[in-house]
Scaffold this active site. Structure first.
Site, PDB file in Angstrom:
ATOM      1  CE1 TYR A  95       4.926 110.243  35.030  1.00  0.00           C
ATOM      2  CE2 TYR A  95       3.788 110.198  32.917  1.00  0.00           C
ATOM      3  CZ  TYR A  95       4.455 109.537  33.940  1.00  0.00           C
ATOM      4  OH  TYR A  95       4.663 108.179  33.861  1.00  0.00           O
ATOM      5  CD  GLU A 137       4.908 105.813  36.022  1.00  0.00           C
ATOM      6  OE1 GLU A 137       4.731 105.494  34.838  1.00  0.00           O
ATOM      7  OE2 GLU A 137       5.321 106.927  36.347  1.00  0.00           O
TER       8      GLU A 137
HETATM    9  C1  HEM Z   1       1.824 109.922  29.246  1.00  0.00           C
HETATM   10  C2  HEM Z   1       3.127 110.004  29.232  1.00  0.00           C
HETATM   11  C3  HEM Z   1       4.046 108.875  28.805  1.00  0.00           C
HETATM   12  C4  HEM Z   1       3.838 107.832  27.953  1.00  0.00           C
HETATM   13  C5  HEM Z   1       2.571 107.469  27.162  1.00  0.00           C
HETATM   14  C6  HEM Z   1       5.088 107.057  27.914  1.00  0.00           C
HETATM   15  C7  HEM Z   1       5.269 105.926  27.154  1.00  0.00           C
HETATM   16  C8  HEM Z   1       6.423 105.147  27.169  1.00  0.00           C
HETATM   17  C9  HEM Z   1       6.622 103.921  26.401  1.00  0.00           C
HETATM   18  C10 HEM Z   1       5.610 103.319  25.432  1.00  0.00           C
HETATM   19  C11 HEM Z   1       7.848 103.427  26.702  1.00  0.00           C
HETATM   20  C12 HEM Z   1       8.513 102.158  26.147  1.00  0.00           C
HETATM   21  C13 HEM Z   1       8.265 101.073  27.198  1.00  0.00           C
HETATM   22  C14 HEM Z   1       9.060  99.776  26.871  1.00  0.00           C
HETATM   23  O1  HEM Z   1      10.085  99.855  26.197  1.00  0.00           O
HETATM   24  O2  HEM Z   1       8.623  98.703  27.327  1.00  0.00           O
HETATM   25  C15 HEM Z   1       8.421 104.336  27.664  1.00  0.00           C
HETATM   26  C16 HEM Z   1       9.687 104.196  28.180  1.00  0.00           C
HETATM   27  C17 HEM Z   1      10.327 105.194  28.868  1.00  0.00           C
HETATM   28  N1  HEM Z   1       9.757 106.379  29.352  1.00  0.00           N
HETATM   29 FE1  HEM Z   1       7.870 106.971  29.103  1.00  0.00          FE
HETATM   30  N2  HEM Z   1       6.006 107.652  28.728  1.00  0.00           N
HETATM   31  C18 HEM Z   1       5.423 108.752  29.288  1.00  0.00           C
HETATM   32  C19 HEM Z   1       6.001 109.641  30.183  1.00  0.00           C
HETATM   33  C20 HEM Z   1       7.330 109.591  30.560  1.00  0.00           C
HETATM   34  C21 HEM Z   1       7.965 110.557  31.425  1.00  0.00           C
HETATM   35  C22 HEM Z   1       7.258 111.749  32.095  1.00  0.00           C
HETATM   36  C23 HEM Z   1       9.274 110.207  31.529  1.00  0.00           C
HETATM   37  C24 HEM Z   1      10.374 110.884  32.306  1.00  0.00           C
HETATM   38  C25 HEM Z   1      11.163 111.758  31.820  1.00  0.00           C
HETATM   39  C26 HEM Z   1       9.457 108.997  30.734  1.00  0.00           C
HETATM   40  C27 HEM Z   1      10.655 108.316  30.599  1.00  0.00           C
HETATM   41  C28 HEM Z   1      10.767 107.086  29.983  1.00  0.00           C
HETATM   42  C29 HEM Z   1      12.020 106.318  29.905  1.00  0.00           C
HETATM   43  C30 HEM Z   1      13.360 106.772  30.477  1.00  0.00           C
HETATM   44  C31 HEM Z   1      11.748 105.134  29.221  1.00  0.00           C
HETATM   45  C32 HEM Z   1      12.719 104.009  28.849  1.00  0.00           C
HETATM   46  C33 HEM Z   1      13.280 104.402  27.493  1.00  0.00           C
HETATM   47  C34 HEM Z   1      14.323 103.405  26.974  1.00  0.00           C
HETATM   48  O3  HEM Z   1      14.712 102.481  27.727  1.00  0.00           O
HETATM   49  O4  HEM Z   1      14.715 103.569  25.828  1.00  0.00           O
HETATM   50  N3  HEM Z   1       8.249 108.663  30.162  1.00  0.00           N
HETATM   51  N4  HEM Z   1       7.540 105.372  27.930  1.00  0.00           N
END
Ligand code: HEM
Ligand code: FAD
Ligand code: NDP
Length: 408
Positions: A95, A137
């Site tokens: 994060y 998480e």
């Molecule tokens: C407040 C911080 C964060 C928010 C608001 C956020 C938001 C999101 C959203 C909206 C999605 C799409 C979910 C879906 O497809 O159903 C997502 C997917 C994802 N997030 Fe986050 N995220 C955050 C932090 C992080 C962090 C710290 C990481 C790690 C490096 C991360 C890694 C990922 C990955 C790998 C995916 C899947 C992407 C894909 O399959 O294309 N996220 N996140």
């Protein structure tokens, strides 16, 4: 905690960030992968190249900021994201990395408008939102760990069986390499696979819905070979062509909140579009096993019987269940389909067809499939007068694309 003045700054600058939203997140991901190439192992690069992830992140961060005073309102959205994060292996230490790169990007894009006060307010807001994700998480990792034989990250499974379900869909039966008992899961949930392809620099993580019901000694996933568009789907083609019986693959614990509510006994309508039928299969097998007297209508929209998966499996379930009604809609029926008359309707599911074929509107509706199909089904159900709590769907694009059920 955010001070009142910071809250006002967030609320007053959120519209600006919404305007620059995907410009910021597109630049953010370029910066993130430049500074942390190891994260290319967990982000879906097809989603990146199609701009889906940039849009999803921008929407969620800004939605959270606009609700900064009543963050409990967005918990359901955060939970859905947290399920996916947990199944992919996103950790607390990630994060600050995302935060730093996101703030750097906001400063770059807003230039002189990004005063120190604004940046500090967004930094505070990001930390508040990040803490909600980290806490949620942490619980999900603990829950996955504590389920019988559970595990919290990825663990090796082997391919016990491969079954060709149609011209484009093959099922994979996965068993744990450590022979531990499988944890139960909720029908409709998915697993993440970490796919290492020899000539590829990074792994590819993909989600696949479980298409069998809980309680069996294996997970079953059913994968559609993506080859209609260029470039061909990298993971699905590798699974079809190169993952064979005995091969090992890292698998996450089941995740997802698109799950069948078995506590109520209203009639059930399951509507799958294409390979979107996979979560419906898990729900169908579970409900016909556990509540054989619950009226179920199972609708599968597919191109034709050559593409459609599970036709025989569903008809076999029909033989053993007096409360199941099975309907098939083909959009491109073959001549053989026509001559055998092995389907209910030609074309697309429509409002009038659903009105004619749904015996009881006081049902629970679950649907999943490609976006145009989802939009059409959602419209039709709303037109039929279904209320928000009756409608359940799995949609993994920016939510704005789907008409939302109006609150009653
Ligand atoms: C407040 C911080 C964060 C928010 C608001 C956020 C938001 C999101 C959203 C909206 C999605 C799409 C979910 C879906 O497809 O159903 C997502 C997917 C994802 N997030 Fe986050 N995220 C955050 C932090 C992080 C962090 C710290 C990481 C790690 C490096 C991360 C890694 C990922 C990955 C790998 C995916 C899947 C992407 C894909 O399959 O294309 N996220 N996140
Ligand atoms: C919760 C969930 C459950 C799922 N369950 C299932 C399931 O049960 N069965 C199933 O088959 N699928 C399921 N999916 C979809 C699955 O996760 C994969 O997305 C799917 O297998 C395609 O992955 P791929 O690697 O083969 O294709 P990718 O390589 O990811 O490509 C996907 C699409 O993007 C296009 N694309 C790729 N790169 C580019 C580019 N550079 N420019 C433009 N377009 C590009 C490709 O042409 C292809 O059409 C599910 C997805 C989610 C989120
Ligand atoms: N849990 C989850 O989130 C899951 C998501 N999925 C996703 O579901 C999708 C399934 O796609 P795929 O198997 O390729 O589906 P198809 O493209 O084969 O479409 C399925 C059927 O829906 C029809 N259709 C297309 N547009 C409409 C419309 N507007 N109204 C009604 N029907 C329509 C298609 O007709 P036509 O012949 O015109 O194309 C086809 O007959 C994939 O994107 C997959 O990623 C899959 C499994 C689980």
């Amino acid at each position: 905690m955010l001070k009142e003045q910071q809250i006002q700054i967030i609320k007053s600058t959120a519209p600006v960030l919404r305007e620059y939203g995907t410009q910021i997140t597109t630049r953010f991901y370029n910066l993130l992968f430049e500074n942390h190439p190891e994260l290319l192992n967990i982000f879906n690069q097809a989603n990146q190249k199609q701009g889906k992830q940039q849009q999803a992140l921008a929407n969620s961060i800004i939605a959270a900021a606009e609700n900064i005073e009543q963050l409990e309102e967005i918990i359901p959205v955060v939970e859905k994201i947290a399920h996916k994060h947990r199944s992919i292996g996103v950790k607390p230490e990630h994060y600050p990395i995302v935060g730093e790169n996101l703030l750097q990007t906001i400063a770059d894009v807003l230039k002189e408008n990004a005063t120190e006060e604004i940046l500090n307010s967004w930094k505070e807001a990001y930390n508040v939102i990040a803490d909600i994700f980290i806490d949620l998480e942490a619980n999900m990792y603990e829950q996955a760990e504590n389920q019988n034989g559970g595990w919290s990250n990825f663990k090796d499974f082997y391919i016990a069986k491969k079954v060709k379900e149609s011209d484009v869909i093959t099922s994979f039966y996965l068993k744990p390499a450590d022979e531990e008992p499988l944890p139960s899961f909720n029908p409709g949930q998915y697993i993440s696979l970490k796919i290492s392809i020899p000539e590829e620099t990074y792994t590819h993580v993909r989600q696949y819905s479980l298409s069998n019901s809980p309680g069996e000694a294996h997970f079953r996933i059913s994968v559609k070979r993506e080859s209609d568009d260029e470039p061909n789907g990298i993971a699905s083609n590798y699974l079809h062509d190169s993952l064979n019986i005995g091969d090992l693959i890292p698998v996450s614990a089941p995740a997802g909140d698109f799950t069948l509510d078995l506590t109520n006994h209203r009639p059930l309508v399951l509507i799958g579009g294409g390979v979107g039928v996979t979560p419906m299969m898990s729900m169908l097998h579970t409900v016909t096993k556990e509540h054989p007297n619950r009226p179920v209508t199972f609708i599968h929209a597919a191109k034709n019987s050559k593409i459609q998966a599970f036709k025989a499996e569903v008809e076999n379930t029909l033989l053993n269940n007096n409360h199941l009604n099975v309907l098939t809609v083909y959009s491109e029926a073959t001549e053989q389909d026509q001559s055998e008359n092995n389907f209910t309707e030609e074309g697309y599911i429509s409002y009038s067809w659903l009105k004619q074929n749904i015996r009881n509107l006081n049902s629970d509706f679950y649907f999943c499939g490609p976006k145009p199909f989802m939009q059409n089904v959602m419209h039709a159900l709303l037109e039929l007068g279904a209320s928000p709590e009756q409608i359940n769907y799995e949609f993994f694009g920016p939510k704005e694309d789907l008409p939302q059920p109006t609150t009653v």
